[in-house]
Design a protein around this motif. Structure first.
Motif, short mmCIF file in Angstrom:
data_model
loop_
_atom_site.label_atom_id
_atom_site.label_comp_id
_atom_site.label_asym_id
_atom_site.label_seq_id
_atom_site.Cartn_x
_atom_site.Cartn_y
_atom_site.Cartn_z
N GLU A 278 21.37 0.76 -1.65
CA GLU A 278 20.50 0.98 -0.49
C GLU A 278 21.09 2.03 0.45
N ASP A 279 22.36 1.90 0.77
CA ASP A 279 23.01 2.86 1.67
C ASP A 279 23.01 4.26 1.07
N ASN A 280 23.19 4.34 -0.23
CA ASN A 280 23.20 5.65 -0.88
C ASN A 280 21.82 6.30 -0.81
N GLU B 242 0.84 -1.20 0.00
CA GLU B 242 0.00 0.00 0.00
C GLU B 242 0.88 1.25 0.00
N GLY B 243 0.59 2.19 -0.91
CA GLY B 243 1.32 3.44 -0.96
C GLY B 243 2.60 3.39 -1.77
N PHE B 244 2.94 2.24 -2.32
CA PHE B 244 4.15 2.10 -3.12
C PHE B 244 3.75 2.06 -4.59
N VAL B 245 4.30 2.98 -5.41
CA VAL B 245 3.92 3.02 -6.81
C VAL B 245 4.99 2.34 -7.67
N THR C 49 14.47 -4.24 -4.09
CA THR C 49 14.63 -4.49 -2.65
C THR C 49 15.33 -3.33 -1.96
N ALA C 50 16.35 -2.77 -2.61
CA ALA C 50 17.05 -1.62 -2.03
C ALA C 50 16.08 -0.47 -1.79
N CYS C 51 15.22 -0.20 -2.77
CA CYS C 51 14.23 0.87 -2.62
C CYS C 51 13.23 0.54 -1.51
N LEU C 52 12.72 -0.67 -1.50
CA LEU C 52 11.73 -1.07 -0.50
C LEU C 52 12.29 -0.98 0.92
N ASN C 53 13.59 -1.16 1.06
CA ASN C 53 14.21 -1.15 2.38
C ASN C 53 14.49 0.25 2.92
N VAL C 54 14.28 1.28 2.10
CA VAL C 54 14.56 2.64 2.52
C VAL C 54 13.25 3.39 2.74
N ALA D 118 7.04 -7.89 0.17
CA ALA D 118 7.04 -6.64 0.92
C ALA D 118 5.64 -6.29 1.40
N ALA D 119 4.64 -6.56 0.56
CA ALA D 119 3.26 -6.28 0.96
C ALA D 119 2.84 -7.17 2.13
#
Length: 392
Positions: free
Chosen positions: A278-280, A58-61, A325-330, A381-382
Motif C-alpha cells: 500500500e505504501d509503495n 463504482e468506477g473500480f474495475v 485492500t492495498a489497492c482500494l486504500n490508494v 469498499a462499495a
C-alpha cells in the motif's frame, strides 16, 4: 501530471472478421476496422448479483487475464478463449476488465517482420465491448517472448528503432479508443534495480532513452489511453521499486506521457505478504500517477495429493484480500487484475514444479475461499463508498 482516469467503452458491435495484416497494408491496419464511441460507462452495475464486478465500487474495475497463446499452445487442450464456452461465460460474468495473457505480445501479434496477426486480439477486444468491459493492452516493450526474426535479425540500431516505432504505432493505433490501458514498458529492471541491458534487445541496442520514446509513440497513437510501467517483485519498497520511482521522476521531468505504475503481484505463500504494498503504491500516486495491480495470483507448494489443505486455502485467501485492500486504500488505484481465474488454465504449474492452485476458482469454475475474500472486500469498499457519498 494528473493521470487520465480509466474510461470504459459503451457496448459496441462485433468486429467483422479477424485479420492477418501485412505491412503493405500498414495504414489500414493502424486504424480499427470500425469506429466506436468512447462514451463512458459504469463498471460495477453491469454484473449480475453475486459476482465480483457487481460487488465492486463504482468506477473500480476488476479484471482477469484472457487465457491463450504462450504456454497454452503446448498444453493438451484447445485454445481456451475460443473453444471453452463456459470459460467465456465466467469471464464475461465476473469481470469488468480483461487483459490478453499472451495474444498482444510480440511473438503472437507480430510473428514476421512484414506481417501482423490481429485475429485473437481483435476477438478479445470485441468480446470486451460486447460485455461492457475495459481492456488492458499487454505489452509493447519487453525482453521476453519476442519473435526470432527480431532477436536474431542482426538489425542496426536505426532499424531497431524504426521497427519498435512502427510496431507501437500500428498496434496501439489499431485499438485507439478501445484499449484503455497499455503496459508500455514491461520488466525493464532486474531485481537489483539495474536496467536489463543484457537481455532486453531495446535497452541493449538503443539505450535507456528508448523507454521515453516508447511512451511518446504510444501516446501519439492513442492520446486517450493510460500508459503504464509494469513489473514483478515491485510490490514492496526496495531496490527494484526504487529504480522505478527514480525513472518515473526522470520521465515526468522530461514531459514524457507516463500515466501509471503497476505491480504484477505474482505472489507465493512460501514468502511473507509484501507488507509495504500500500505504501509503495501510494508514493507513486503522490507523483500524480495512476496505480494498478495487474497480474495477481497466489501460488503454493502442493501436498503429494495435489490438493491444497484448508489452511493453505485460507492463507491464499488472506493474500488475495490484502492485495485488493492495498489497492482500494490508494486513491487512483482503480484497476485490479488477476492473472487468470481458474486453475484449469493457470501458467503456474507449467513454470513452478510442485506448485499450483494459484487462482480463485477450481478447474470446474467452483469458487475458492480466495474468490469469496475478493468479493467481500469489494462489497465492503462499495458500502463504505456509498456511505461516504451520502454523508460526505
Amino acid at each position: 501530471m494528473k493521470p487520465v482516469r480509466l474510461v470504459r467503452l459503451a457496448t459496441a458491435p462485433l468486429l467483422a472478421a479477424a485479420l492477418s495484416v501485412p505491412l503493405a497494408a500498414q495504414a489500414a491496419a493502424a486504424a480499427p476496422p470500425q469506429q466506436h464511441s468512447a462514451a463512458p460507462a459504469t463498471h460495477a452495475h453491469h454484473g449480475k448479483p453475486g459476482t465480483l464486478r457487481a460487488a465492486a465500487p463504482e468506477g473500480f474495475v476488476i479484471g482477469s487475464a484472457v487465457a491463450g497463446g504462450g504456454h497454452h499452445l503446448e498444453q493438451p487442450y484447445p485454445d481456451p478463449f475460443t473453444s471453452d464456452r463456459p470459460y467465456r461465460k465466467q469471464l464475461a460474468r465476473e469481470f469488468s476488465s480483461v487483459s490478453p495473457e499472451n495474444q498482444m505480445k510480440w511473438e503472437y501479434i507480430h510473428p514476421e517482420r512484414d506481417r501482423y496477426d490481429f485475429a485473437m486480439a481483435d476477438r478479445i477486444v470485441a468480446f470486451a465491448e460486447r460485455n461492457r468491459q475495459a481492456v488492458r493492452g499487454h505489452t509493447l516493450l519487453w525482453h521476453s517472448q519476442n519473435p526470432a526474426w527480431l532477436e536474431e535479425g542482426g538489425f542496426s540500431p536505426a532499424e531497431l528503432r524504426e521497427i519498435l516505432r512502427e510496431h507501437i504505432t500500428t498496434v496501439v493505433g489499431r485499438y485507439a479508443g478501445r484499449v484503455q490501458q497499455w503496459d508500455v514498458a514491461n520488466e525493464v529492471f532486474d531485481d537489483t534495480g539495474a536496467l536489463r541491458t543484457r537481455d532486453n534487445i531495446w535497452l541493449r541496442e538503443l539505450g535507456p532513452g528508448i523507454i521515453a520514446d516508447a511512451f511518446r509513440w504510444a501516446h501519439e497513437a492513442d492520446p486517450s489511453a493510460e500508459l503504464f510501467l509494469n513489473d514483478y517483485n515491485v510490490e514492496d519498497i526496495g531496490a527494484k521499486s526504487d529504480a522505478y520511482y527514480a525513472l518515473v521522476q526522470d520521465l515526468l521531468a522530461q514531459g514524457v506521457p507516463v500515466h501509471g505504475f503497476s505491480a504484477q503481484a505474482h505472489l507465493s505463500t512460501e514468502y511473507p505478504f509484501p507488507s509495504g504494498l500500500e505504501d509503495n503504491l501510494r508514493r507513486f500516486a503522490e507523483l500524480g500517477l495512476a496505480t494498478a495491480i495487474t497480474e495477481l495470483d497466489v501460488r503454493m507448494n502442493l501436498p503429494e495429493s495435489g490438493v491444497p489443505t484448508r489452511a493453505q486455502l485460507a492463507e491464499q485467501a488472506r493474500y488475495y484480500r490484502q492485495a485488493l485492500t492495498a489497492c482500494l486504500n490508494v486513491t487512483g488505484c482503480d484497476s485490479f487484475t488477476i492473472w487468470g481465474f481458474t486453475d484449469k488454465y493457470s501458467w503456474v504449474p507449467v513454470f513452478f514444479s510442485g506448485q499450483g492452485a494459484a487462482t480463485v476458482m477450481w478447474d470446474d469454475f467452483t469458487r475458492k475461499p480466495a474468490y469469496h475474500a475478493l468479493r467481500s472486500a469489494l462489497a465492503e469498499a462499495a458500502r463504505d463508498d456509498r456511505c461516504h457519498r451520502r454523508h460526505g
